[in-house]
Design an enzyme around this catalytic site. Sequence first.
Site, PDB file in Angstrom:
ATOM      1  N   ASP A  37      29.130 -31.633  47.490  1.00 59.43           N
ATOM      2  CA  ASP A  37      29.140 -33.074  47.225  1.00 59.43           C
ATOM      3  C   ASP A  37      28.275 -33.395  46.014  1.00 59.43           C
ATOM      4  O   ASP A  37      27.062 -33.500  46.112  1.00 59.43           O
ATOM      5  CB  ASP A  37      28.599 -33.826  48.444  1.00 59.43           C
ATOM      6  CG  ASP A  37      28.686 -35.329  48.240  1.00 59.43           C
ATOM      7  OD1 ASP A  37      29.812 -35.854  48.252  1.00 59.43           O
ATOM      8  OD2 ASP A  37      27.636 -35.978  48.015  1.00 59.43           O
ATOM      9  N   TYR A  85      23.256 -37.814  40.101  1.00 55.50           N
ATOM     10  CA  TYR A  85      22.246 -36.894  40.654  1.00 55.50           C
ATOM     11  C   TYR A  85      21.596 -36.045  39.549  1.00 55.50           C
ATOM     12  O   TYR A  85      20.580 -35.401  39.776  1.00 55.50           O
ATOM     13  CB  TYR A  85      22.837 -35.975  41.740  1.00 55.50           C
ATOM     14  CG  TYR A  85      23.430 -36.701  42.928  1.00 55.50           C
ATOM     15  CD1 TYR A  85      23.113 -38.033  43.211  1.00 55.50           C
ATOM     16  CD2 TYR A  85      24.319 -36.056  43.794  1.00 55.50           C
ATOM     17  CE1 TYR A  85      23.676 -38.701  44.291  1.00 55.50           C
ATOM     18  CE2 TYR A  85      24.871 -36.723  44.890  1.00 55.50           C
ATOM     19  CZ  TYR A  85      24.550 -38.042  45.124  1.00 55.50           C
ATOM     20  OH  TYR A  85      25.106 -38.698  46.198  1.00 55.50           O
ATOM     21  N   LYS A 112      31.363 -38.208  41.652  1.00 52.27           N
ATOM     22  CA  LYS A 112      31.440 -39.670  41.808  1.00 52.27           C
ATOM     23  C   LYS A 112      31.137 -40.346  40.484  1.00 52.27           C
ATOM     24  O   LYS A 112      30.223 -39.906  39.765  1.00 52.27           O
ATOM     25  CB  LYS A 112      30.414 -40.156  42.843  1.00 52.27           C
ATOM     26  CG  LYS A 112      30.379 -39.338  44.127  1.00 52.27           C
ATOM     27  CD  LYS A 112      29.368 -39.868  45.119  1.00 52.27           C
ATOM     28  CE  LYS A 112      29.218 -38.924  46.302  1.00 52.27           C
ATOM     29  NZ  LYS A 112      28.227 -37.859  46.105  1.00 52.27           N
ATOM     30  N   HIS A 126      31.399 -44.410  43.395  1.00 53.99           N
ATOM     31  CA  HIS A 126      30.134 -44.238  44.120  1.00 53.99           C
ATOM     32  C   HIS A 126      29.706 -45.526  44.845  1.00 53.99           C
ATOM     33  O   HIS A 126      29.293 -45.487  45.992  1.00 53.99           O
ATOM     34  CB  HIS A 126      29.052 -43.797  43.118  1.00 53.99           C
ATOM     35  CG  HIS A 126      27.946 -43.008  43.726  1.00 53.99           C
ATOM     36  ND1 HIS A 126      27.313 -41.977  43.069  1.00 53.99           N
ATOM     37  CD2 HIS A 126      27.324 -43.101  44.918  1.00 53.99           C
ATOM     38  CE1 HIS A 126      26.375 -41.460  43.845  1.00 53.99           C
ATOM     39  NE2 HIS A 126      26.360 -42.135  44.972  1.00 53.99           N
TER      40      HIS A 126
HETATM   41  N1  LIG Z   1      27.785 -41.719  48.462  1.00 59.61           N
HETATM   42  C1  LIG Z   1      26.519 -42.082  48.482  1.00 59.61           C
HETATM   43  O1  LIG Z   1      26.156 -43.210  48.068  1.00 59.61           O
HETATM   44  C2  LIG Z   1      25.488 -41.139  49.022  1.00 59.61           C
HETATM   45  C3  LIG Z   1      24.240 -41.654  49.408  1.00 59.61           C
HETATM   46  C4  LIG Z   1      23.298 -40.781  49.921  1.00 59.61           C
HETATM   47  C5  LIG Z   1      23.571 -39.419  50.022  1.00 59.61           C
HETATM   48  N2  LIG Z   1      24.783 -38.932  49.610  1.00 59.61           N
HETATM   49  C6  LIG Z   1      25.100 -37.482  49.729  1.00 59.61           C
HETATM   50  O2  LIG Z   1      24.781 -37.050  51.061  1.00 59.61           O
HETATM   51  C7  LIG Z   1      23.892 -35.939  50.993  1.00 59.61           C
HETATM   52  C8  LIG Z   1      22.990 -35.908  52.221  1.00 59.61           C
HETATM   53  O3  LIG Z   1      22.179 -37.065  52.303  1.00 59.61           O
HETATM   54  P1  LIG Z   1      20.603 -37.005  52.098  1.00 59.61           P
HETATM   55  O4  LIG Z   1      20.295 -35.848  51.249  1.00 59.61           O
HETATM   56  O5  LIG Z   1      20.137 -38.337  51.643  1.00 59.61           O
HETATM   57  O6  LIG Z   1      20.034 -36.840  53.586  1.00 59.61           O
HETATM   58  P2  LIG Z   1      20.144 -35.814  54.810  1.00 59.61           P
HETATM   59  O7  LIG Z   1      21.119 -34.743  54.549  1.00 59.61           O
HETATM   60  O8  LIG Z   1      20.298 -36.661  56.011  1.00 59.61           O
HETATM   61  O9  LIG Z   1      18.650 -35.242  54.842  1.00 59.61           O
HETATM   62  C9  LIG Z   1      18.238 -34.204  53.982  1.00 59.61           C
HETATM   63  C10 LIG Z   1      16.861 -33.697  54.416  1.00 59.61           C
HETATM   64  O10 LIG Z   1      16.891 -33.320  55.791  1.00 59.61           O
HETATM   65  C11 LIG Z   1      16.036 -32.236  56.019  1.00 59.61           C
HETATM   66  N3  LIG Z   1      16.809 -31.165  56.685  1.00 59.61           N
HETATM   67  C12 LIG Z   1      17.977 -30.581  56.313  1.00 59.61           C
HETATM   68  N4  LIG Z   1      18.352 -29.637  57.194  1.00 59.61           N
HETATM   69  C13 LIG Z   1      17.399 -29.620  58.148  1.00 59.61           C
HETATM   70  C14 LIG Z   1      17.210 -28.865  59.314  1.00 59.61           C
HETATM   71  N5  LIG Z   1      18.094 -27.936  59.693  1.00 59.61           N
HETATM   72  N6  LIG Z   1      16.099 -29.092  60.052  1.00 59.61           N
HETATM   73  C15 LIG Z   1      15.196 -30.010  59.693  1.00 59.61           C
HETATM   74  N7  LIG Z   1      15.306 -30.776  58.591  1.00 59.61           N
HETATM   75  C16 LIG Z   1      16.408 -30.584  57.828  1.00 59.61           C
HETATM   76  C17 LIG Z   1      15.504 -31.769  54.690  1.00 59.61           C
HETATM   77  O11 LIG Z   1      14.179 -32.271  54.586  1.00 59.61           O
HETATM   78  P3  LIG Z   1      13.022 -31.414  53.842  1.00 59.61           P
HETATM   79  O12 LIG Z   1      13.436 -31.354  52.419  1.00 59.61           O
HETATM   80  O13 LIG Z   1      11.790 -32.225  54.074  1.00 59.61           O
HETATM   81  O14 LIG Z   1      13.012 -30.067  54.515  1.00 59.61           O
HETATM   82  C18 LIG Z   1      16.424 -32.445  53.673  1.00 59.61           C
HETATM   83  O15 LIG Z   1      15.785 -32.751  52.480  1.00 59.61           O
HETATM   84  C19 LIG Z   1      23.158 -36.141  49.675  1.00 59.61           C
HETATM   85  O16 LIG Z   1      22.485 -34.967  49.263  1.00 59.61           O
HETATM   86  C20 LIG Z   1      24.293 -36.594  48.789  1.00 59.61           C
HETATM   87  O17 LIG Z   1      25.061 -35.469  48.366  1.00 59.61           O
HETATM   88  C21 LIG Z   1      25.748 -39.779  49.142  1.00 59.61           C
END
Ligand SMILES: NC(=O)c1ccc[n+]([C@@H]2O[C@H](COP(=O)([O-])OP(=O)(O)OC[C@H]3O[C@@H](n4cnc5c(N)ncnc54)[C@H](OP(=O)(O)O)[C@@H]3O)[C@@H](O)[C@H]2O)c1
Length: 310
Positions: free
Chosen positions: A35, A40, A69, A102
């Site tokens: 993704d 980013y 996006k 996006h």
């Molecule tokens: N379309 C949009 O507007 C939009 C918006 C937001 C996000 N996104 C996409 O969605 C993806 C995911 O969202 P996100 O990165 O915001 O949040 P997320 O995936 O909910 O959280 C990521 C964090 O969770 C922790 N984590 C991951 N695996 C884990 C595990 N097995 N055990 C414990 N902690 C764990 C890590 O923290 P630590 O680093 O502290 O270990 C990591 O940095 C983004 O990277 C992006 O590609 C899209």
Amino acid sequence: MPGIGIGTFGSDKYNAEQISAAVKGAVKAGYRLIDCAEVYGNEREIGRALGELFRDGTVKREDLFVVSKVWNDHHGEGEVKKACCNSLDALGLDFLDAYYIHWPFPNYHAPGCDGDSRNPDSKPFSKEEFLSVYRQCEELYREGKIRGIGVSNMTVSKLEAVLPECEIPPVLIEMELHPAFRQKELRALCKKHGIQPVGFCPLGSPSRPERDRTPEDLAAMEMPHIQKIAAAHGIHPAGVCLKWAAQSGAVPIPFSVKPAQYEANLAWLCSDPLTEEEMAEIDASPADCRLIKGQVFLWEGASDWREIWT
Ligand SMILES: NC(=O)c1ccc[n+]([C@@H]2O[C@H](COP(=O)([O-])OP(=O)(O)OC[C@H]3O[C@@H](n4cnc5c(N)ncnc54)[C@H](OP(=O)(O)O)[C@@H]3O)[C@@H](O)[C@H]2O)c1
């Protein structure tokens, strides 16, 4: 489409090199959906990782599902194609498996504008302006540069307003989705129209900067019922969040640069599912509030972030 993907938004915490190394490791571990997004700021580094994976024979291009996006400052006429071509060039690819709009706002994300301040250039959602961006995506589809169109950060009313006008219907929708924000109505609408939900922030985005959070936000993995279900399965609460998303019909895209985390995230999706009772308990939780509020997109006259989400 793969049932889980690797996120690539490093927030303020992780740099492009760390993220591209994670993408390489994740693909070697079995991830097939990546993704990406131009905003980013790491597509060139990810492109280098993909090139290495192709050259060393780990995967072929057709094995992967790579999405990107278009960001909010490239919504003008002719700009969507330019942005898409830039992403393709950075990623070293001939086509994207899907290309998302996006945010459904033809707004600038003004430099220096963060979650505490409004963007002076912001305007409310306009169906006409959204459709002008969508038409450009349809053109990219017809040219073969993208194999599907995605929307993101939409609401039920916005999606209902634009769907009848889409000549090439969207196939994917990215939405914030985790046990503390479940988007039941939006998912039902997507099901009706055959649009696949992709859940972002599936773990409640614990590493996101403070500016995106308000004191009432609940961290999905810290909710007592999620911790109780995790203990019953002998797994981390992250595993419960991911199973819940997948069993709810969504494709979660968790982010991590840590091999132990991204490998476990993948493995949990293949282990015992949550029971019907556990799914029902998560679905009945009174906590149901979005984390990504998008304050930065507030326009002159808007009273608070909730107006963005009408
Ligand atoms: N379309 C949009 O507007 C939009 C918006 C937001 C996000 N996104 C996409 O969605 C993806 C995911 O969202 P996100 O990165 O915001 O949040 P997320 O995936 O909910 O959280 C990521 C964090 O969770 C922790 N984590 C991951 N695996 C884990 C595990 N097995 N055990 C414990 N902690 C764990 C890590 O923290 P630590 O680093 O502290 O270990 C990591 O940095 C983004 O990277 C992006 O590609 C899209």
